[in-house]
Design an enzyme around this catalytic site. Structure first.
Site, mmCIF file in Angstrom:
data_model
loop_
_atom_site.group_PDB
_atom_site.id
_atom_site.type_symbol
_atom_site.label_atom_id
_atom_site.label_comp_id
_atom_site.label_asym_id
_atom_site.label_seq_id
_atom_site.Cartn_x
_atom_site.Cartn_y
_atom_site.Cartn_z
ATOM 1 N N GLY A 1 30.834 -9.974 33.517
ATOM 2 C CA GLY A 1 30.063 -9.739 32.303
ATOM 3 C C GLY A 1 30.780 -10.288 31.084
ATOM 4 N N ALA B 1 30.454 -12.914 29.347
ATOM 5 C CA ALA B 1 29.749 -13.748 28.365
ATOM 6 C C ALA B 1 29.237 -12.954 27.168
ATOM 7 C CB ALA B 1 28.578 -14.466 29.043
ATOM 8 N N GLY C 1 28.980 -8.894 24.874
ATOM 9 C CA GLY C 1 29.271 -7.470 24.627
ATOM 10 C C GLY C 1 30.687 -7.040 24.982
ATOM 11 N N GLY D 1 26.506 -5.659 33.789
ATOM 12 C CA GLY D 1 25.547 -4.585 33.999
ATOM 13 C C GLY D 1 24.264 -4.838 33.246
ATOM 14 N N TYR E 1 19.304 3.602 36.000
ATOM 15 C CA TYR E 1 20.547 3.397 35.246
ATOM 16 C C TYR E 1 21.506 4.576 35.472
ATOM 17 C CZ TYR E 1 23.656 2.054 31.440
ATOM 18 O OH TYR E 1 24.760 1.675 30.709
#
Ligand code: NAI
Length: 249
Positions: A7, A9, A11, A70, A147
């Site tokens: 992840g 890329a 945040g 995620g 989630y």
């Protein structure tokens, strides 16, 4: 120190990659785009291809693993949420474990969520492999359930590995963020099903967290100062967990 970040890329993964590089680590980023290794962690084949590419690139030796990739509750297909957040995450964790065992002071951190506490493992359909049937009955809020189940399952699976991983000399912990300003949260804010509830909920510290604040905790957990910290989940939520579950810890 060589660290894999999924992840990477966007945040929290991007902030963690930047912080690690600034601290002198070599980062191997894994993501759907804009990464050293492009892989789709929503399928077992995609996860395996990511593991193979990482092992190839790092020569089978890793000092750190940070699993951030995620999807949020607003994503239309709830099965995809479970595939990435739970199955993909656990596949990377187990696939990279042998490389971590050869690293220096190795540690892994998995990004779970405060949502991991919204259900218990006893009532989590993933525990018995019944998530498809449960989702069929869930209707338009299936994404929120998927989630919470996926994050609960990921935290439980980290905790269940505590004895084996410590025996192999590898530390493993989760962080559980509250609302953090990232594109994932923006996706929820923009969704008419969830936007108002997210906007109206105020944490005791009345703001959203930043990706850099999560990255700071992750770097601490990867580092030597956290040498006795293992199998733990760290809430980083501006006090939300204490507010909503003061007697449960
Ligand atoms: P983000 O959307 O900014 O970053 C997520 C990254 O995961 C993206 O770069 C995306 O391309 C990647 N990704 C998604 N599906 C993938 C797939 N199939 N294969 C490979 N990569 C994939 O989101 P954010 O907020 O940085 O999320 C990071 C983690 O933090 C997630 O696990 C999320 O559930 C968790 N989290 C986030 C919170 C928030 O409020 N932002 C709160 C609690 C947990």
């Amino acid at each position: 120190m060589t660290v894999v970040v999924t992840g990477s890329a966007s945040g929290i993964g991007a902030a963690t990659s930047n912080a690690l590089r600034a601290a002198g680590s070599e980062v191997v980023g894994v993501d759907l785009r804009d990464a050293d290794i492009i892989a789709d962690l929503s399928s077992s084949e995609g996860a395996q291809s990511a593991v193979d590419a990482v092992l190839d690139r790092c020569g089978g030796v890793l000092d750190g693993v940070v699993l951030c990739a995620g999807l949020g509750p607003h994503v239309p297909d709830p099965r995809l949420i479970i595939a990435v957040n739970y199955h993909g995450t656990v596949a990377l964790l187990d696939g990279l474990f042998p490389a971590l065992q050869k690293g220096a002071n190795p540690a892994a951190v998995v990004v779970s969520s405060v949502a991991s506490t919204h259900v218990t493992w006893d009532e989590n359909p993933i525990a018995a492999g019944g998530e498809d049937a449960a989702l069929a009955a869930a209707g338009e809020y299936g994404g929120a359930l998927a989630y919470a189940w996926s994050k609960n399952a990921v935290t439980v699976n980290v905790r269940k590995r505590a004895a084996e991983w410590a025996g192999a000399g590898v530390r493993l912990n989760t962080v559980a963020p509250g609302s953090i300003d990232t594109p994932l949260l923006q996706g929820g804010l923009d969704d008419p099903r969830f936007g108002e509830a997210i906007r109206n909920f105020t944490a005791p510290i009345p703001r959203r967290g930043t990706p850099d604040e999560i990255a700071s905790l992750i770097l601490y957990l990867l580092g030597p100062q956290a040498g006795f910290v293992h199998g733990a989940q760290f809430m980083i939520d501006g006090g939300v967990d204490a507010l909503t579950r003061p007697t449960k810890f």
